[in-house]
Scaffold this motif. Sequence first.
Motif, PDB file in Angstrom:
ATOM      1  N   LEU A  55       0.829  -1.205   0.000  1.00  0.00           N
ATOM      2  CA  LEU A  55       0.000   0.000   0.000  1.00  0.00           C
ATOM      3  C   LEU A  55       0.863   1.256   0.000  1.00  0.00           C
ATOM      4  N   ALA A  56       1.921   1.269   0.802  1.00  0.00           N
ATOM      5  CA  ALA A  56       2.812   2.434   0.834  1.00  0.00           C
ATOM      6  C   ALA A  56       3.442   2.681  -0.536  1.00  0.00           C
ATOM      7  N   ALA A  57       3.887   1.603  -1.189  1.00  0.00           N
ATOM      8  CA  ALA A  57       4.481   1.746  -2.521  1.00  0.00           C
ATOM      9  C   ALA A  57       3.434   2.214  -3.529  1.00  0.00           C
ATOM     10  N   SER A  58       2.232   1.646  -3.440  1.00  0.00           N
ATOM     11  CA  SER A  58       1.166   2.031  -4.356  1.00  0.00           C
ATOM     12  C   SER A  58       0.825   3.510  -4.205  1.00  0.00           C
ATOM     13  N   ALA A  59       0.665   3.978  -2.953  1.00  0.00           N
ATOM     14  CA  ALA A  59       0.315   5.381  -2.731  1.00  0.00           C
ATOM     15  C   ALA A  59       1.409   6.317  -3.242  1.00  0.00           C
ATOM     16  N   SER A  60       2.666   5.960  -2.995  1.00  0.00           N
ATOM     17  CA  SER A  60       3.779   6.801  -3.455  1.00  0.00           C
ATOM     18  C   SER A  60       3.825   6.882  -4.970  1.00  0.00           C
ATOM     19  N   LEU A  61       3.658   5.743  -5.616  1.00  0.00           N
ATOM     20  CA  LEU A  61       3.729   5.724  -7.076  1.00  0.00           C
ATOM     21  C   LEU A  61       2.495   6.350  -7.708  1.00  0.00           C
ATOM     22  N   LEU A  62       1.331   6.200  -7.081  1.00  0.00           N
ATOM     23  CA  LEU A  62       0.139   6.864  -7.607  1.00  0.00           C
ATOM     24  C   LEU A  62       0.278   8.380  -7.488  1.00  0.00           C
ATOM     25  N   PHE A  63       0.959   8.845  -6.447  1.00  0.00           N
ATOM     26  CA  PHE A  63       1.252  10.275  -6.322  1.00  0.00           C
ATOM     27  C   PHE A  63       2.067  10.749  -7.525  1.00  0.00           C
ATOM     28  N   LEU A  64       3.138  10.013  -7.834  1.00  0.00           N
ATOM     29  CA  LEU A  64       3.986  10.398  -8.969  1.00  0.00           C
ATOM     30  C   LEU A  64       3.275  10.195 -10.304  1.00  0.00           C
ATOM     31  N   THR A  65       2.467   9.123 -10.396  1.00  0.00           N
ATOM     32  CA  THR A  65       1.716   8.895 -11.629  1.00  0.00           C
ATOM     33  C   THR A  65       0.705  10.009 -11.841  1.00  0.00           C
ATOM     34  N   GLY A  66       0.044  10.441 -10.749  1.00  0.00           N
ATOM     35  CA  GLY A  66      -0.871  11.563 -10.863  1.00  0.00           C
ATOM     36  C   GLY A  66      -0.164  12.818 -11.339  1.00  0.00           C
ATOM     37  N   ALA A  67       1.047  13.060 -10.807  1.00  0.00           N
ATOM     38  CA  ALA A  67       1.817  14.227 -11.231  1.00  0.00           C
ATOM     39  C   ALA A  67       2.162  14.143 -12.707  1.00  0.00           C
ATOM     40  N   SER A  68       2.581  12.968 -13.157  1.00  0.00           N
ATOM     41  CA  SER A  68       2.947  12.789 -14.561  1.00  0.00           C
ATOM     42  C   SER A  68       1.723  12.861 -15.470  1.00  0.00           C
ATOM     43  N   LEU A  69       0.634  12.179 -15.060  1.00  0.00           N
ATOM     44  CA  LEU A  69      -0.561  12.120 -15.897  1.00  0.00           C
ATOM     45  C   LEU A  69      -1.218  13.488 -16.030  1.00  0.00           C
ATOM     46  N   TYR A  70      -1.562  14.116 -14.897  1.00  0.00           N
ATOM     47  CA  TYR A  70      -2.272  15.390 -14.954  1.00  0.00           C
ATOM     48  C   TYR A  70      -1.363  16.521 -15.422  1.00  0.00           C
ATOM     49  N   GLY A  71      -0.075  16.433 -15.063  1.00  0.00           N
ATOM     50  CA  GLY A  71       0.850  17.433 -15.560  1.00  0.00           C
ATOM     51  C   GLY A  71       0.976  17.395 -17.072  1.00  0.00           C
ATOM     52  N   ALA A  72       1.077  16.192 -17.625  1.00  0.00           N
ATOM     53  CA  ALA A  72       1.158  16.059 -19.080  1.00  0.00           C
ATOM     54  C   ALA A  72      -0.147  16.477 -19.746  1.00  0.00           C
ATOM     55  N   MET A  73      -1.286  16.217 -19.066  1.00  0.00           N
ATOM     56  CA  MET A  73      -2.571  16.625 -19.633  1.00  0.00           C
ATOM     57  C   MET A  73      -2.712  18.144 -19.652  1.00  0.00           C
ATOM     58  N   LEU A  74      -1.917  18.856 -18.851  1.00  0.00           N
ATOM     59  CA  LEU A  74      -1.835  20.309 -18.964  1.00  0.00           C
ATOM     60  C   LEU A  74      -0.964  20.708 -20.149  1.00  0.00           C
TER      61      LEU A  74
END
Length: 468
Positions: A263-282
């Motif tokens: 869970l800790a790894a998932s939350a950390s990576l989802l944080f970075l994935t969110g940054a990459s995904l939504y940042g790129a969508m900008l």
Amino acid sequence: MDRSLRNLSLALVVGAMAPLFDSTIVSVALHSLAGDLHASVATIQWVTTAYLLALGVTVPVVGWLQRRVGGKRLWMAALVVFLVGSVLCSLAWSAPSLIAFRVVQGIGAGAMLPLLTTLLMQAAGGKDLGRLMAVVSLPTALGPILGPVVGGLILGAASWHWLFWVNVPFAVVGLVLAWFLIPADGPTEPARLDVVGLLLLSPAVVGLLYGLSSVHRDGGFARTEVWGPLAGGVLLLVAFAVWALRRRGAALVDVHLLRHRPLAASASLLFLTGASLYGAMLLLPLSFQELRGADALGAGLLLVPQGIGALLSRTLAGRLNDRLGPRVVALVGFAVLGLATVPFAFAGPDTPTWWLLGVLLVRGVGLGAVTIPLMAVGFVGLGRAEIPHASIITRIAMQVGGAVGVAVLAVVLQGAVAAVGPVAGFQQAFGWATGFTALSVLLALVLPGRPRPVAEEPAGERLEPVGA
């Protein structure tokens, strides 16, 4: 996947289409809304900001609400709230009324999104999580594909009011399917609301999201309305963590679960994935508009290959996750995602469009591949009662990560464009987006490896951790 689980997935996915389409459809309409409602761009930005803040307030309390009223009732109630909010938005007569009605939508969406994952994970009992997440991620994959296109077509053929009527068919059909296909349940236990936890966590999320959503304006992180809410949000988040550690399972969200490595790894990576995904969508639609002269609809159409790539990789990624484990799938997915972002760090107005479309298709494949294991791995080894807490943790991680990605890349883009011009400015911003992905590759190494068979256990007990 047995029949009852397929039926549950169908009911939940159809209902979830409404909020996930809505966010991408509205994003392309802000300039039209500002003109038609005679509001400034700063005011109309609250159409998006108010929705996100309402969502942020609601997400932390979903676990308690589910225990209080039951999953089926909560899902249908949230869908009704979102439906009512959509109808009210379509009838809005001014910018303030539209913003207020978007809050209603955000409350419904904030309950639906973590509950979608919770209900499916509880029904699955720890089996075939990868394939199940391939189903759960369908609305997430379709939203970026169809949302901007549908929004652009509606604005070209009709008034902005119809942007919100699009949600009505999904919500109505979702309610009918939920009534017949979601198993009836009731309150699972006497649930006392952790009032102190709520007063700490919900304002913390709101402070973080509000501060980050204001970064794009002049002054960036140096502005008081940015760093003030951010500092307050961090302090409240720390205070909640201290409070929750003392209360364990009685806390609004059980932060002890973060000791569980998957869970800790998932939350950390989802944080970075969110940054990459939504940042790129900008960055992506802006680059097509600023550097290539595309309009909103044209930019949306140019992004379709990325969505197609995500759709193509979902099913295969789910099967490979269940067979090989999340570590291998995530590593390969992040590598593909990073390599397919690099070309945009060197692209300019003269770069062939066909080449960028091909790169976007590959980027979508990587994006779809990483989403499946990251969403699934966080629930490995958790008992039924722990799943709602994990859903909230992962949802908040991705939501805040997305806000961080958008904020950081917006500041980088503004500064770089002012210093070296639009072409080099976008190249630098895409370089930062590539860096988010490179960091994700390193963190993916701590994910569990090849899964072991999961033994049958009574509902409510902790499942044996999978992977090593």
